[in-house]
Design a protein around this motif. Sequence first.
Motif, PDB file in Angstrom:
ATOM      1  N   LYS A 165       0.859  -1.192   0.000  1.00  0.00           N
ATOM      2  CA  LYS A 165       0.000   0.000   0.000  1.00  0.00           C
ATOM      3  C   LYS A 165       0.890   1.236   0.000  1.00  0.00           C
ATOM      4  O   LYS A 165       1.819   1.333   0.807  1.00  0.00           O
ATOM      5  CB  LYS A 165      -0.925  -0.012   1.218  1.00  0.00           C
ATOM      6  CG  LYS A 165      -1.949  -1.175   1.173  1.00  0.00           C
ATOM      7  CD  LYS A 165      -2.950  -1.056   2.293  1.00  0.00           C
ATOM      8  CE  LYS A 165      -3.865  -2.263   2.412  1.00  0.00           C
ATOM      9  NZ  LYS A 165      -4.847  -2.402   1.334  1.00  0.00           N
ATOM     10  N   GLU A 197     -12.964   4.483  -2.801  1.00  0.00           N
ATOM     11  CA  GLU A 197     -12.594   3.129  -2.347  1.00  0.00           C
ATOM     12  C   GLU A 197     -11.108   2.844  -2.594  1.00  0.00           C
ATOM     13  O   GLU A 197     -10.411   2.320  -1.723  1.00  0.00           O
ATOM     14  CB  GLU A 197     -13.475   2.097  -3.069  1.00  0.00           C
ATOM     15  CG  GLU A 197     -13.169   0.666  -2.661  1.00  0.00           C
ATOM     16  CD  GLU A 197     -14.233  -0.321  -3.114  1.00  0.00           C
ATOM     17  OE1 GLU A 197     -15.268   0.095  -3.676  1.00  0.00           O
ATOM     18  OE2 GLU A 197     -14.023  -1.535  -2.898  1.00  0.00           O
ATOM     19  N   GLU A 198     -10.635   3.217  -3.779  1.00  0.00           N
ATOM     20  CA  GLU A 198      -9.231   2.926  -4.117  1.00  0.00           C
ATOM     21  C   GLU A 198      -8.257   3.648  -3.191  1.00  0.00           C
ATOM     22  O   GLU A 198      -7.194   3.144  -2.867  1.00  0.00           O
ATOM     23  CB  GLU A 198      -8.949   3.405  -5.535  1.00  0.00           C
ATOM     24  CG  GLU A 198      -8.988   2.282  -6.544  1.00  0.00           C
ATOM     25  CD  GLU A 198      -8.674   2.807  -7.923  1.00  0.00           C
ATOM     26  OE1 GLU A 198      -7.593   3.395  -8.111  1.00  0.00           O
ATOM     27  OE2 GLU A 198      -9.545   2.644  -8.790  1.00  0.00           O
ATOM     28  N   ALA A 208      -8.151   1.781  -0.034  1.00  0.00           N
ATOM     29  CA  ALA A 208      -7.447   0.511  -0.290  1.00  0.00           C
ATOM     30  C   ALA A 208      -5.937   0.732  -0.366  1.00  0.00           C
ATOM     31  O   ALA A 208      -5.159  -0.143   0.022  1.00  0.00           O
ATOM     32  CB  ALA A 208      -7.960  -0.112  -1.584  1.00  0.00           C
ATOM     33  N   TYR A 210     -14.807   0.071   3.425  1.00  0.00           N
ATOM     34  CA  TYR A 210     -13.744  -0.109   2.417  1.00  0.00           C
ATOM     35  C   TYR A 210     -12.450  -0.594   3.087  1.00  0.00           C
ATOM     36  O   TYR A 210     -11.740  -1.436   2.546  1.00  0.00           O
ATOM     37  CB  TYR A 210     -13.475   1.196   1.669  1.00  0.00           C
ATOM     38  CG  TYR A 210     -14.585   1.646   0.741  1.00  0.00           C
ATOM     39  CD1 TYR A 210     -15.425   0.715   0.117  1.00  0.00           C
ATOM     40  CD2 TYR A 210     -14.785   3.002   0.470  1.00  0.00           C
ATOM     41  CE1 TYR A 210     -16.439   1.142  -0.743  1.00  0.00           C
ATOM     42  CE2 TYR A 210     -15.787   3.429  -0.399  1.00  0.00           C
ATOM     43  CZ  TYR A 210     -16.619   2.499  -0.991  1.00  0.00           C
ATOM     44  OH  TYR A 210     -17.608   2.913  -1.849  1.00  0.00           O
ATOM     45  N   LYS A 242     -12.682  -4.213   3.797  1.00  0.00           N
ATOM     46  CA  LYS A 242     -12.666  -4.988   2.562  1.00  0.00           C
ATOM     47  C   LYS A 242     -11.242  -5.142   2.007  1.00  0.00           C
ATOM     48  O   LYS A 242     -10.908  -6.161   1.422  1.00  0.00           O
ATOM     49  CB  LYS A 242     -13.572  -4.276   1.541  1.00  0.00           C
ATOM     50  CG  LYS A 242     -13.657  -4.914   0.184  1.00  0.00           C
ATOM     51  CD  LYS A 242     -14.781  -4.250  -0.619  1.00  0.00           C
ATOM     52  CE  LYS A 242     -14.673  -4.566  -2.099  1.00  0.00           C
ATOM     53  NZ  LYS A 242     -15.537  -3.679  -2.890  1.00  0.00           N
ATOM     54  N   HIS A 243     -10.407  -4.102   2.233  1.00  0.00           N
ATOM     55  CA  HIS A 243      -9.101  -4.084   1.569  1.00  0.00           C
ATOM     56  C   HIS A 243      -7.913  -4.288   2.522  1.00  0.00           C
ATOM     57  O   HIS A 243      -6.776  -3.988   2.153  1.00  0.00           O
ATOM     58  CB  HIS A 243      -8.931  -2.767   0.807  1.00  0.00           C
ATOM     59  CG  HIS A 243      -9.903  -2.638  -0.328  1.00  0.00           C
ATOM     60  ND1 HIS A 243      -9.780  -3.351  -1.494  1.00  0.00           N
ATOM     61  CD2 HIS A 243     -11.047  -1.902  -0.447  1.00  0.00           C
ATOM     62  CE1 HIS A 243     -10.789  -3.039  -2.313  1.00  0.00           C
ATOM     63  NE2 HIS A 243     -11.576  -2.171  -1.692  1.00  0.00           N
TER      64      HIS A 243
END
Length: 344
Positions: A10, A133-134, A137, A164, A167-168
């Motif tokens: 990340k 979202e990205e 993430a 989010y 989820k990531h």
Amino acid sequence: MALIEFDQKKERDIVLIGRVTLDFNPNEINRTLDKVETFSMYLGGSPGNIAVGVNRLGKKVGFIGCVSDDQFGDFVLNYFESRGIDTSQMVRAKNGERIGLTFTEIKSPTESSILMYRDRVADLEIAPEDIDEEYIAGSKILLISGVALSKSPSREACLLALQYAKKHGTKVIFDADYRPYSWRSDKDICVYYSLVARFADVIIGSRDEIDLIEGLPVLANDVPDHEIAEKYIENGAKIVIIKHGKKGSIGYTADKHAYKVESYHIKLLKSFGGGDAYASAFIYGLLEGWSVPDSLQHATAHAAMVVASHSCSNAMQTAEQIEAFMQEHKEEKVITELDWEAKL
Ligand SMILES: Nc1ncnc2c1ncn2[C@@H]1O[C@H](COP(=O)(O)OP(=O)(O)O)[C@@H](O)[C@H]1O
Ligand SMILES: O=C(O)C[C@@H](O)[C@H](O)C(=O)COP(=O)(O)O
């Protein structure tokens, strides 16, 4: 192995969601606010301060927030940009909402209070449509600051960001950061605080704030800290920090250690700003892969340096300055391992 493993792929170390506001700290100190003539203006708001702190420590920081569409909004964006804090997720208020103002009162080094102006405040206008979202993430950590849960649409924006993050594989830090403004009722606080706490990897709060999460301000006095920490750890938290003001704080970890954190001895100037400095250096330690006690030691050192200074944001320190402070104070033992069930 570190207690919290970050996904090194990340690109960003942390993104914070919540308020960036302005602090007006009195230039004439050790008196009540009505006797003050001039103030210095600083970037403020607890998550704003933490963002500045983590950035000062050399980490890659982004902020999700809403500021006023005026010169004060410009001030905040310019301040962040000049320091390399990413403002790509910041938006401007659309209907004339103003930036929050905090006038602080420094009656004595140990007695400070704050007066907040938060009517139709811009920061609570951040909305789910503003959450990318990205971007979440791509961040190792999402920090959610409690005040942002107090009203819609900011509340939903935080909950979507949380969704989010889960989820990531973005780690979640919940800083309770309770302020008596903006909330409708204690029951509302309990609903939203406990919801976010349930999904957090790290929970930071004073004992009073923890009681608000629990929604049992009366009964909670009977519940020892370690039982509360155990409950969050069973829900999945890895670290729970419970602060007790002057008495210090305790860091509970999922591998069943409890660390008592005391304050360094310094010449105190004011009694606010310590919490934000503490959080930023603690987060830095986690990102560096340090142990919890090492991270806590840096946190309390950083906090001491900031409560000895006039501002919060401008007083955030570099890693080298914190190291130098700890060297100068190396005779002071501030971290002690406690029995799990011990009280402060
Ligand atoms: N008088 C002091 N001397 C040194 N450090 C202090 C002092 N007061 C607070 N701190 C540091 O600031 C931290 C946060 O302070 P606290 O009052 O508990 O939280 P908050 O600022 O969030 O209300 C403390 O845990 C401690 O490390
Ligand atoms: O958090 C706010 O909105 C105001 C802050 O900028 C203020 O300086 C302050 O109270 C810092 O708080 P603390 O670190 O939680 O003591």
